[in-house]
Design a protein around this motif. Structure first.
Motif, PDB file in Angstrom:
ATOM      1  N   ILE A  78       6.654  18.478  39.112  1.00  0.00           N
ATOM      2  CA  ILE A  78       6.010  19.192  38.691  1.00  0.00           C
ATOM      3  C   ILE A  78       5.277  19.074  37.269  1.00  0.00           C
ATOM      4  O   ILE A  78       5.217  19.479  37.341  1.00  0.00           O
ATOM      5  N   ARG A  79       6.686  18.482  36.776  1.00  0.00           N
ATOM      6  CA  ARG A  79       6.818  17.606  35.499  1.00  0.00           C
ATOM      7  C   ARG A  79       5.754  16.979  35.266  1.00  0.00           C
ATOM      8  O   ARG A  79       4.765  17.469  34.052  1.00  0.00           O
ATOM      9  N   SER A  80       5.574  15.811  35.602  1.00  0.00           N
ATOM     10  CA  SER A  80       4.830  15.146  35.794  1.00  0.00           C
ATOM     11  C   SER A  80       3.124  15.197  35.771  1.00  0.00           C
ATOM     12  O   SER A  80       2.495  14.702  35.109  1.00  0.00           O
ATOM     13  N   SER A  81       2.943  15.983  36.766  1.00  0.00           N
ATOM     14  CA  SER A  81       1.796  16.138  36.967  1.00  0.00           C
ATOM     15  C   SER A  81       1.165  17.581  36.705  1.00  0.00           C
ATOM     16  O   SER A  81      -0.105  17.438  35.785  1.00  0.00           O
ATOM     17  N   ARG A  82       1.926  18.036  34.895  1.00  0.00           N
ATOM     18  CA  ARG A  82       1.906  18.783  34.046  1.00  0.00           C
ATOM     19  C   ARG A  82       1.206  17.468  32.811  1.00  0.00           C
ATOM     20  O   ARG A  82       0.774  17.615  32.334  1.00  0.00           O
ATOM     21  N   VAL A  83       2.454  16.743  32.169  1.00  0.00           N
ATOM     22  CA  VAL A  83       2.289  16.080  31.605  1.00  0.00           C
ATOM     23  C   VAL A  83       2.016  14.753  31.443  1.00  0.00           C
ATOM     24  O   VAL A  83       0.841  15.097  30.326  1.00  0.00           O
ATOM     25  N   ASP A  84       1.684  14.817  32.058  1.00  0.00           N
ATOM     26  CA  ASP A  84       0.756  13.031  32.585  1.00  0.00           C
ATOM     27  C   ASP A  84      -0.930  13.327  32.151  1.00  0.00           C
ATOM     28  O   ASP A  84      -1.633  13.297  31.729  1.00  0.00           O
ATOM     29  N   THR A  85      -1.387  14.867  33.196  1.00  0.00           N
ATOM     30  CA  THR A  85      -2.511  15.246  32.568  1.00  0.00           C
ATOM     31  C   THR A  85      -2.644  15.917  31.743  1.00  0.00           C
ATOM     32  O   THR A  85      -3.961  15.508  30.755  1.00  0.00           O
ATOM     33  N   THR A  86      -2.388  16.483  30.788  1.00  0.00           N
ATOM     34  CA  THR A  86      -1.876  16.790  29.223  1.00  0.00           C
ATOM     35  C   THR A  86      -2.059  15.965  28.441  1.00  0.00           C
ATOM     36  O   THR A  86      -3.524  15.723  27.584  1.00  0.00           O
ATOM     37  N   SER A  87      -1.576  14.904  28.401  1.00  0.00           N
ATOM     38  CA  SER A  87      -1.305  13.862  27.856  1.00  0.00           C
ATOM     39  C   SER A  87      -2.638  12.958  27.397  1.00  0.00           C
ATOM     40  O   SER A  87      -3.150  12.300  26.389  1.00  0.00           O
ATOM     41  N   THR A  88      -3.114  12.438  28.846  1.00  0.00           N
ATOM     42  CA  THR A  88      -4.253  12.233  28.504  1.00  0.00           C
ATOM     43  C   THR A  88      -5.056  12.561  28.704  1.00  0.00           C
ATOM     44  O   THR A  88      -6.576  11.863  27.354  1.00  0.00           O
ATOM     45  N   LEU A  89      -5.641  13.876  29.004  1.00  0.00           N
ATOM     46  CA  LEU A  89      -6.473  14.634  27.730  1.00  0.00           C
ATOM     47  C   LEU A  89      -6.732  14.534  26.133  1.00  0.00           C
ATOM     48  O   LEU A  89      -7.363  14.294  25.481  1.00  0.00           O
ATOM     49  N   ALA A  90      -5.490  15.080  26.106  1.00  0.00           N
ATOM     50  CA  ALA A  90      -5.123  15.605  24.615  1.00  0.00           C
ATOM     51  C   ALA A  90      -5.670  14.044  23.852  1.00  0.00           C
ATOM     52  O   ALA A  90      -6.241  13.979  22.976  1.00  0.00           O
ATOM     53  N   THR A  91      -4.805  13.293  24.267  1.00  0.00           N
ATOM     54  CA  THR A  91      -5.695  11.708  23.879  1.00  0.00           C
ATOM     55  C   THR A  91      -6.771  10.902  23.750  1.00  0.00           C
ATOM     56  O   THR A  91      -6.643  10.627  22.826  1.00  0.00           O
ATOM     57  N   THR A  92      -7.316  11.286  24.285  1.00  0.00           N
ATOM     58  CA  THR A  92      -8.514  10.574  24.511  1.00  0.00           C
ATOM     59  C   THR A  92      -9.045  11.535  23.674  1.00  0.00           C
ATOM     60  O   THR A  92     -10.226  10.527  23.425  1.00  0.00           O
ATOM     61  N   ILE A  93      -9.148  13.261  23.556  1.00  0.00           N
ATOM     62  CA  ILE A  93      -9.858  13.986  22.998  1.00  0.00           C
ATOM     63  C   ILE A  93      -9.963  13.401  21.238  1.00  0.00           C
ATOM     64  O   ILE A  93     -10.601  12.950  20.458  1.00  0.00           O
ATOM     65  N   ALA A  94      -8.553  12.793  20.864  1.00  0.00           N
ATOM     66  CA  ALA A  94      -7.984  12.564  19.968  1.00  0.00           C
ATOM     67  C   ALA A  94      -8.752  10.988  19.729  1.00  0.00           C
ATOM     68  O   ALA A  94      -8.868  10.657  18.223  1.00  0.00           O
ATOM     69  N   GLY A  95      -8.847  10.354  20.194  1.00  0.00           N
ATOM     70  CA  GLY A  95      -9.431   9.044  20.383  1.00  0.00           C
ATOM     71  C   GLY A  95     -11.251   9.247  20.054  1.00  0.00           C
ATOM     72  O   GLY A  95     -11.262   7.511  19.868  1.00  0.00           O
ATOM     73  N   LEU A  96     -11.615   9.750  20.311  1.00  0.00           N
ATOM     74  CA  LEU A  96     -13.390   9.885  20.146  1.00  0.00           C
ATOM     75  C   LEU A  96     -13.414  10.150  18.727  1.00  0.00           C
ATOM     76  O   LEU A  96     -12.753  10.377  17.604  1.00  0.00           O
ATOM     77  N   PRO A  97     -14.721   9.620  17.946  1.00  0.00           N
ATOM     78  CA  PRO A  97     -15.136   9.820  16.838  1.00  0.00           C
ATOM     79  C   PRO A  97     -15.369  11.669  16.742  1.00  0.00           C
ATOM     80  O   PRO A  97     -15.604  12.145  17.727  1.00  0.00           O
ATOM     81  N   ALA A  98     -14.610  11.697  15.283  1.00  0.00           N
ATOM     82  CA  ALA A  98     -14.757  13.595  15.220  1.00  0.00           C
ATOM     83  C   ALA A  98     -15.971  14.144  16.101  1.00  0.00           C
ATOM     84  O   ALA A  98     -16.076  15.285  15.825  1.00  0.00           O
ATOM     85  N   ALA A  99     -17.878  13.406  15.141  1.00  0.00           N
ATOM     86  CA  ALA A  99     -18.545  14.442  15.935  1.00  0.00           C
ATOM     87  C   ALA A  99     -18.778  14.361  17.490  1.00  0.00           C
ATOM     88  O   ALA A  99     -19.424  15.210  18.314  1.00  0.00           O
TER      89      ALA A  99
END
Length: 295
Positions: A78-99
């Protein structure tokens, strides 16, 4: 969208596509359809190009909390299925150029954030409570922080209990109610933060479009009820008796660790949605249950 094949995700995809949007569904297995792309959140693997192509990212992924009896292994899922997906998406978004970053990340959370509030009414400014689901919600929401720190609008859906006969809170109750062997859970005094499926879908698309709204949002109906009230209304609409209460001890035997959460009282109001003048199609339990059973 992550979690696009779930109880809520399938309906949200259908609604967005009907409204003219193109939805890319993230899947863990090899893709089987033209709108699917593979990722591996447990390994923090996601092609940044997929995110860069998107105007919005929606994350509804997570193992069902009421799908099976809880043990330590399932609680970890329950915990990992939520946190892993959210972390992967948020980190990927943050790593993109702002545009190239999407305009918004709409990420699931839950009213479990508040823990047991008893009869106390809470809105989005209430602190996290205590208990397993409150702890999960705390780290779940914190995992969105990289996207937020990168300047992306982040909406955290603190979803209540969406009502529909095909899943969620309602589906497992229908057979025992129709057989006349159902009743309130425990004392029945615990508050239930329900929402109709139509209103959940409309609220989510509303939040996707409203550039002025961010942060936690309680996606619940405006009139919470107690478990006893919910039981009486469901029995009335099914024209069946509901006179056999389920004792707390029986719940603990049947549900394991989930029993305590099932008996938790969470009296939550949709503060953000109310102030944003969101219009509920089903503002009370009788209309929401009727829609859940017949629409």
């Amino acid at each position: 969208m992550a979690g696009a094949s779930g109880f809520l995700g399938t309906r949200l995809v259908d609604l967005l596509v009907a409204d003219g949007h193109q939805v890319t569904r993230l899947v863990r297995r090899p893709p089987r359809a033209v709108d699917e792309r593979q990722w591996s959140p447990s390994a923090a693997q996601l092609d940044p190009a997929l995110v860069a192509e998107s105007d919005a990212v929606v994350n509804l992924a997570g193992a069902g909390v009421g799908d099976r009896r809880w043990n330590d292994r399932y609680k970890q899922l329950i915990r990992s299925s939520r946190v892993d997906t959210t972390s992967t998406l948020a980190t990927t978004i943050a790593g993109l150029p702002a545009a190239d970053r999407p305009e918004v990340l709409v990420n699931s959370s839950a009213i479990g954030w508040y823990g047991n509030t008893g009869d106390r009414v809470v809105e989005e400014d209430a602190p996290a409570g205590e208990g397993f689901l409150a702890d999960v919600s705390r780290v779940w929401e914190a995992a969105t922080r990289p996207a937020e720190d990168a300047g992306v609008r982040v909406v955290r859906l603190r979803t209540g209990l969406p009502l529909h006969r095909d899943g969620g809170l309602l589906k497992p109750q229908l057979l025992p109610f129709r057989l006349g062997i159902a009743g309130r859970l425990g004392s029945g005094r615990q508050w239930i933060p329900w929402i109709s499926m139509t209103d959940w879908l409309n609220a989510t698309t509303f939040l996707l479009a409203r550039a002025d709204l961010a942060g936690p949002v309680n996606v619940v109906g405006p009139a919470p009820v107690t478990n006893a009230e919910f039981t009486r209304e469901l029995a009335r609409q099914l024209n069946r008796p509901a006179v056999i209460p389920i004792p707390t001890l029986a719940l603990k035997v049947a549900l394991g660790g989930f029993a305590q959460e099932a008996l938790t009282s969470t009296r939550v109001l949709p503060g953000v949605l109310n102030r944003a003048a969101f219009s509920f199609r089903h503002p009370d339990l009788p209309t929401a249950l009727h829609a859940a059973l017949h629409d």
